[in-house]
Design a protein around this motif. Structure first.
Motif, PDB file in Angstrom:
ATOM      1  N   ASP A   1       3.647   0.364   2.972  1.00 38.56           N
ATOM      2  CA  ASP A   1       3.409  -0.657   3.986  1.00 38.56           C
ATOM      3  C   ASP A   1       2.660  -1.816   3.356  1.00 38.56           C
ATOM      4  O   ASP A   1       1.908  -1.627   2.405  1.00 38.56           O
ATOM      5  CB  ASP A   1       2.612  -0.100   5.162  1.00 38.56           C
ATOM      6  CG  ASP A   1       2.715  -0.987   6.381  1.00 38.56           C
ATOM      7  OD1 ASP A   1       3.702  -0.842   7.127  1.00 38.56           O
ATOM      8  OD2 ASP A   1       1.827  -1.845   6.563  1.00 38.56           O
ATOM      9  N   SER A   2       2.838  -2.994   3.917  1.00 43.30           N
ATOM     10  CA  SER A   2       2.180  -4.169   3.347  1.00 43.30           C
ATOM     11  C   SER A   2       0.704  -4.259   3.730  1.00 43.30           C
ATOM     12  O   SER A   2      -0.044  -5.006   3.106  1.00 43.30           O
ATOM     13  CB  SER A   2       2.908  -5.429   3.787  1.00 43.30           C
ATOM     14  OG  SER A   2       2.930  -5.500   5.201  1.00 43.30           O
ATOM     15  N   SER A   3       0.291  -3.510   4.742  1.00 39.96           N
ATOM     16  CA  SER A   3      -1.080  -3.554   5.233  1.00 39.96           C
ATOM     17  C   SER A   3      -1.807  -2.240   4.974  1.00 39.96           C
ATOM     18  O   SER A   3      -1.212  -1.176   5.006  1.00 39.96           O
ATOM     19  CB  SER A   3      -1.085  -3.854   6.729  1.00 39.96           C
ATOM     20  OG  SER A   3      -2.388  -3.690   7.263  1.00 39.96           O
ATOM     21  N   MET A   4      -3.110  -2.351   4.775  1.00 40.40           N
ATOM     22  CA  MET A   4      -3.952  -1.169   4.582  1.00 40.40           C
ATOM     23  C   MET A   4      -4.671  -0.791   5.871  1.00 40.40           C
ATOM     24  O   MET A   4      -5.437   0.162   5.906  1.00 40.40           O
ATOM     25  CB  MET A   4      -4.978  -1.445   3.486  1.00 40.40           C
ATOM     26  CG  MET A   4      -5.698  -0.237   2.946  1.00 40.40           C
ATOM     27  SD  MET A   4      -5.245   0.055   1.246  1.00 40.40           S
ATOM     28  CE  MET A   4      -5.555   1.790   1.119  1.00 40.40           C
ATOM     29  N   ARG A   5      -4.389  -1.507   6.943  1.00 37.62           N
ATOM     30  CA  ARG A   5      -5.151  -1.364   8.173  1.00 37.62           C
ATOM     31  C   ARG A   5      -5.137   0.061   8.717  1.00 37.62           C
ATOM     32  O   ARG A   5      -6.150   0.570   9.158  1.00 37.62           O
ATOM     33  CB  ARG A   5      -4.612  -2.326   9.223  1.00 37.62           C
ATOM     34  CG  ARG A   5      -5.354  -2.279  10.545  1.00 37.62           C
ATOM     35  CD  ARG A   5      -4.872  -3.393  11.448  1.00 37.62           C
ATOM     36  NE  ARG A   5      -5.101  -4.698  10.851  1.00 37.62           N
ATOM     37  CZ  ARG A   5      -4.648  -5.827  11.377  1.00 37.62           C
ATOM     38  NH1 ARG A   5      -3.935  -5.804  12.485  1.00 37.62           N
ATOM     39  NH2 ARG A   5      -4.889  -6.980  10.792  1.00 37.62           N
ATOM     40  N   ASN A   6      -4.004   0.687   8.694  1.00 37.85           N
ATOM     41  CA  ASN A   6      -3.877   2.047   9.246  1.00 37.85           C
ATOM     42  C   ASN A   6      -3.312   2.988   8.199  1.00 37.85           C
ATOM     43  O   ASN A   6      -2.276   3.629   8.406  1.00 37.85           O
ATOM     44  CB  ASN A   6      -2.995   2.022  10.491  1.00 37.85           C
ATOM     45  CG  ASN A   6      -3.581   1.200  11.608  1.00 37.85           C
ATOM     46  OD1 ASN A   6      -4.692   1.459  12.065  1.00 37.85           O
ATOM     47  ND2 ASN A   6      -2.855   0.186  12.030  1.00 37.85           N
TER      48      ASN A   6
ATOM     49  N   VAL B   1       0.872  -1.174   0.000  1.00 36.46           N
ATOM     50  CA  VAL B   1       0.000   0.000   0.000  1.00 36.46           C
ATOM     51  C   VAL B   1       0.907   1.220   0.000  1.00 36.46           C
ATOM     52  O   VAL B   1       1.930   1.238   0.697  1.00 36.46           O
ATOM     53  CB  VAL B   1      -0.893  -0.010   1.254  1.00 36.46           C
ATOM     54  CG1 VAL B   1      -1.653   1.296   1.388  1.00 36.46           C
ATOM     55  CG2 VAL B   1      -1.824  -1.206   1.228  1.00 36.46           C
ATOM     56  N   MET B   2       0.532   2.225  -0.768  1.00 34.78           N
ATOM     57  CA  MET B   2       1.347   3.433  -0.856  1.00 34.78           C
ATOM     58  C   MET B   2       0.574   4.639  -0.349  1.00 34.78           C
ATOM     59  O   MET B   2      -0.633   4.772  -0.583  1.00 34.78           O
ATOM     60  CB  MET B   2       1.774   3.670  -2.302  1.00 34.78           C
ATOM     61  CG  MET B   2       2.588   2.524  -2.905  1.00 34.78           C
ATOM     62  SD  MET B   2       4.114   2.190  -1.998  1.00 34.78           S
ATOM     63  CE  MET B   2       4.992   3.737  -2.232  1.00 34.78           C
ATOM     64  N   GLY B   3       1.290   5.494   0.337  1.00 36.63           N
ATOM     65  CA  GLY B   3       0.655   6.693   0.867  1.00 36.63           C
ATOM     66  C   GLY B   3       1.509   7.921   0.643  1.00 36.63           C
ATOM     67  O   GLY B   3       2.716   7.829   0.424  1.00 36.63           O
TER      68      GLY B   3
END
Length: 124
Positions: free
Chosen positions: A99-104, A33-35
Protein backbone atom coordinates in the motif's frame (compact mmCIF):
# COMPACT_ATOMS: atom_id res chain seq x y z
CA UNK A 1 -1.60 -1.91 -10.22
CA UNK A 2 0.97 -3.85 -8.26
CA UNK A 3 1.43 -7.56 -8.76
CA UNK A 4 2.83 -9.57 -5.85
CA UNK A 5 4.10 -13.15 -5.92
CA UNK A 6 5.15 -14.97 -2.76
CA UNK A 7 7.53 -17.91 -2.54
CA UNK A 8 9.45 -19.87 0.04
CA UNK A 9 6.71 -21.59 2.00
CA UNK A 10 6.87 -25.23 2.98
CA UNK A 11 6.87 -27.81 5.74
CA UNK A 12 9.30 -27.40 8.63
CA UNK A 13 9.69 -28.89 12.09
CA UNK A 14 9.14 -26.80 15.19
CA UNK A 15 12.24 -24.77 15.97
CA UNK A 16 13.22 -24.58 12.32
CA UNK A 17 13.46 -21.65 9.94
CA UNK A 18 11.96 -20.52 6.66
CA UNK A 19 12.51 -17.47 4.51
CA UNK A 20 9.57 -16.11 2.56
CA UNK A 21 10.08 -13.81 -0.38
CA UNK A 22 7.69 -11.56 -2.26
CA UNK A 23 8.46 -10.21 -5.71
CA UNK A 24 6.65 -7.06 -6.82
CA UNK A 25 6.03 -5.71 -10.29
CA UNK A 26 3.93 -3.10 -12.01
CA UNK A 27 4.68 0.12 -10.14
CA UNK A 28 7.60 1.81 -8.41
CA UNK A 29 8.32 -0.53 -5.53
CA UNK A 30 9.92 2.05 -3.25
CA UNK A 31 6.64 3.99 -3.18
CA UNK A 32 4.90 1.20 -1.28
CA UNK A 33 4.75 0.10 2.32
CA UNK A 34 5.00 -3.68 2.44
CA UNK A 35 3.36 -6.03 4.86
CA UNK A 36 3.10 -9.71 5.67
CA UNK A 37 -0.13 -11.24 6.93
CA UNK A 38 -1.17 -14.80 7.65
CA UNK A 39 -4.38 -16.77 7.80
CA UNK A 40 -4.81 -20.05 9.62
CA UNK A 41 -7.75 -22.37 8.84
CA UNK A 42 -10.97 -21.03 10.34
CA UNK A 43 -9.36 -17.80 11.48
CA UNK A 44 -9.25 -14.24 10.23
CA UNK A 45 -6.27 -12.94 8.32
CA UNK A 46 -3.88 -11.28 10.78
CA UNK A 47 -0.99 -8.87 10.66
CA UNK A 48 2.52 -10.29 11.02
CA UNK A 49 5.00 -7.59 10.01
CA UNK A 50 5.35 -4.38 8.02
CA UNK A 51 8.19 -2.29 6.65
CA UNK A 52 8.29 1.33 5.56
CA UNK A 53 9.17 2.60 2.09
CA UNK A 54 12.91 2.83 2.73
CA UNK A 55 13.06 -0.01 5.23
CA UNK A 56 13.91 2.29 8.11
CA UNK A 57 10.84 1.37 10.14
CA UNK A 58 9.61 -2.12 10.90
CA UNK A 59 6.65 -3.35 12.92
CA UNK A 60 5.74 -6.80 14.21
CA UNK A 61 2.95 -8.75 15.78
CA UNK A 62 3.89 -9.30 19.41
CA UNK A 63 4.02 -13.07 19.14
CA UNK A 64 6.66 -12.99 16.38
CA UNK A 65 8.94 -10.30 17.79
CA UNK A 66 12.45 -11.62 18.17
CA UNK A 67 11.74 -14.59 15.88
CA UNK A 68 10.73 -13.00 12.57
CA UNK A 69 12.47 -10.27 10.59
CA UNK A 70 11.10 -8.31 7.65
CA UNK A 71 13.43 -6.72 5.12
CA UNK A 72 13.28 -5.23 1.64
CA UNK A 73 15.56 -4.63 -1.32
CA UNK A 74 14.15 -1.78 -3.36
CA UNK A 75 16.68 -2.31 -6.14
CA UNK A 76 15.32 -5.85 -6.62
CA UNK A 77 11.64 -5.10 -5.92
CA UNK A 78 11.51 -7.71 -3.20
CA UNK A 79 10.48 -8.02 0.43
CA UNK A 80 11.40 -10.95 2.63
CA UNK A 81 10.25 -12.46 5.91
CA UNK A 82 12.87 -14.46 7.76
CA UNK A 83 11.14 -16.77 10.21
CA UNK A 84 13.18 -18.47 12.94
CA UNK A 85 12.24 -20.62 15.93
CA UNK A 86 9.02 -21.57 14.21
CA UNK A 87 6.13 -22.93 16.26
CA UNK A 88 3.13 -25.04 15.24
CA UNK A 89 0.93 -21.99 15.85
CA UNK A 90 2.77 -20.19 13.04
CA UNK A 91 1.12 -22.59 10.58
CA UNK A 92 -0.90 -20.54 8.08
CA UNK A 93 -1.04 -19.22 4.57
CA UNK A 94 1.24 -16.19 4.46
CA UNK A 95 0.36 -13.22 2.27
CA UNK A 96 2.43 -10.31 1.03
CA UNK A 97 0.65 -6.96 0.75
CA UNK A 98 1.41 -3.47 -0.51
CA UNK A 99 0.00 0.00 0.00
CA UNK A 100 1.16 3.54 -0.61
CA UNK A 101 0.24 4.63 2.93
CA UNK A 102 1.55 3.53 6.32
CA UNK A 103 -1.53 4.81 8.11
CA UNK A 104 -3.11 1.41 8.74
CA UNK A 105 -0.15 -0.89 8.37
CA UNK A 106 -1.43 -3.55 10.78
CA UNK A 107 -4.92 -4.23 9.40
CA UNK A 108 -6.15 -5.94 6.26
CA UNK A 109 -8.06 -2.89 4.92
CA UNK A 110 -4.84 -0.91 5.08
CA UNK A 111 -3.51 -2.61 1.95
CA UNK A 112 -4.72 -2.34 -1.63
CA UNK A 113 -2.65 -5.10 -3.20
CA UNK A 114 -2.23 -8.71 -2.20
CA UNK A 115 -0.36 -11.77 -3.36
CA UNK A 116 -1.87 -15.22 -3.72
CA UNK A 117 -0.26 -16.57 -0.55
CA UNK A 118 2.19 -19.30 0.32
CA UNK A 119 1.57 -22.14 2.75
CA UNK A 120 3.75 -22.51 5.85
CA UNK A 121 3.26 -25.66 7.92
CA UNK A 122 5.15 -26.20 11.18
CA UNK A 123 5.03 -29.71 12.59
CA UNK A 124 5.42 -30.46 16.29
Amino acid sequence: QVQLVESGGGLVQAGGSLRLSCAASGRTFRNYVMGWFRQAPGKDREFVAAISWSGGQTYYKDSVKGRFAISRENAKNTVALQMNSLKPEDTAVYYCAADSSMRNYDVVPGYDYWGQGTQVTVSS
